[in-house]
Design an enzyme around this catalytic site. Structure first.
Site, PDB file in Angstrom:
ATOM      1  N   SER A 193       0.860  -1.196   0.000  1.00  0.00           N
ATOM      2  CA  SER A 193       0.000   0.000   0.000  1.00  0.00           C
ATOM      3  C   SER A 193       0.891   1.239   0.000  1.00  0.00           C
ATOM      4  O   SER A 193       2.044   1.189   0.460  1.00  0.00           O
ATOM      5  CB  SER A 193      -0.855  -0.005   1.269  1.00  0.00           C
ATOM      6  OG  SER A 193      -1.443   1.250   1.501  1.00  0.00           O
ATOM      7  N   TYR A 248      -1.815  -0.719  10.429  1.00  0.00           N
ATOM      8  CA  TYR A 248      -2.000  -1.064   9.011  1.00  0.00           C
ATOM      9  C   TYR A 248      -0.763  -0.661   8.209  1.00  0.00           C
ATOM     10  O   TYR A 248      -0.211  -1.459   7.434  1.00  0.00           O
ATOM     11  CB  TYR A 248      -3.243  -0.365   8.465  1.00  0.00           C
ATOM     12  CG  TYR A 248      -3.424  -0.583   6.995  1.00  0.00           C
ATOM     13  CD1 TYR A 248      -3.784  -1.836   6.510  1.00  0.00           C
ATOM     14  CD2 TYR A 248      -3.198   0.440   6.074  1.00  0.00           C
ATOM     15  CE1 TYR A 248      -3.915  -2.064   5.145  1.00  0.00           C
ATOM     16  CE2 TYR A 248      -3.335   0.230   4.715  1.00  0.00           C
ATOM     17  CZ  TYR A 248      -3.696  -1.021   4.261  1.00  0.00           C
ATOM     18  OH  TYR A 248      -3.815  -1.242   2.916  1.00  0.00           O
TER      19      TYR A 248
END
Ligand code: 8X3
Length: 248
Positions: A135, A148
């Site tokens: 990501s 995350y």
């Protein structure tokens, strides 16, 4: 002989779009997920080229037996797409419970490593490739996303390190690092709040799962002498804000 891609988290979003893309190009897909009904729907849609596999990324003890139970025609694996992953509801760590964070670390980090280890012998046999879904959060931190972002930074660095370990095997490793993609990912992140999820994507033309599937297809079909280490993608409407400064 048809090539085979093994896709984790195939039941939605980028996983499902990539399964459709690869089947349409003549590949076989082994697709894992936890939701039987979704796996069955995909199996009906994709037919003979799709092998559905019930697998929970938090149960690594199941990985070896699942691999060993693959039918003969799916035995060789040319590409592993480590797609399964999630974000906990956005929350500062000081306000977060431990359990949702454990789910994220177990899935995005521990499960990904264990599954990769389990399938590596098959990938080495075929001089295959591994594509990991990281990501933009791996590189750019934002408030409420520490665990995350940390998990996705792990995924990126794990892939780069794995390239060192795999030197000489012919196996390629790539980290795909998207920004905002409109999928169920955000619904999970907003704790199932559809209107909050919709608001995040409102009037900003996010990327689609199909955009990422096309990128994965491009990476997977490059000539064998070429390794893409990492690709970062964002919608044109997404960029960066400045540093936050707290003044007392
Ligand atoms: C999530 C990326 O930009 O939606 O992996 O936070 S972003």
């Amino acid at each position: 002989m048809n090539k085979t891609v093994f896709i984790t988290g195939v039941t939605a979003g980028i996983g499902a779009a990539t399964a459709r893309k690869f089947v349409s190009e003549g590949w076989q897909v082994v697709g894992t997920g936890r939701r039987r009904d979704r796996l069955d729907e995909l199996a009906t849609e994709l037919g003979d080229f799709f092998y559905p596999m019930m697998l929970d990324m938090r149960c690594p003890d199941d990985f070896g037996p699942a691999r060993d139970a693959l039918p003969e025609r799916y035995r060789g694996i040319d590409l592993l797409l480590n797609n399964a992953g999630l974000a906990p509801p956005m929350s500062n760590l000081q306000d977060a419970g431990q359990e949702p964070l454990d789910v994220v670390i177990d899935t995005n980090v521990t499960g990904l490593v264990a599954l990769t280890r389990t399938l590596l012998p098959r990938l080495i046999e075929r001089k295959g490739a591994i594509i990991n879904l990281s990501s933009v959060a791996a590189t750019y931190p934002y408030r409420g996303g520490a665990v995350y972002a940390g998990s996705k930074a792990f995924v990126r660095q794990f892939g780069l390190g794995l390239r060192c370990d795999l030197a000489g095997t012919g196996v390629r490793v790539t980290s795909i690092e998207p920004g905002m993609v409109e999928t169920e990912f955000t619904l999970v992140r907003t704790g199932g709040d559809q209107s909050a999820s919709d608001a995040l994507y409102a009037n900003m033309d996010p990327m689609t799962a199909q955009d990422i599937a096309e990128t994965i297809w491009w990476v997977a079909t490059l000539p064998p002498h070429l390794n893409i280490n990492a690709i970062e993608l964002m919608p044109t409407t997404q960029s960066w804000a400045g540093f936050a400064v707290h003044r007392h």
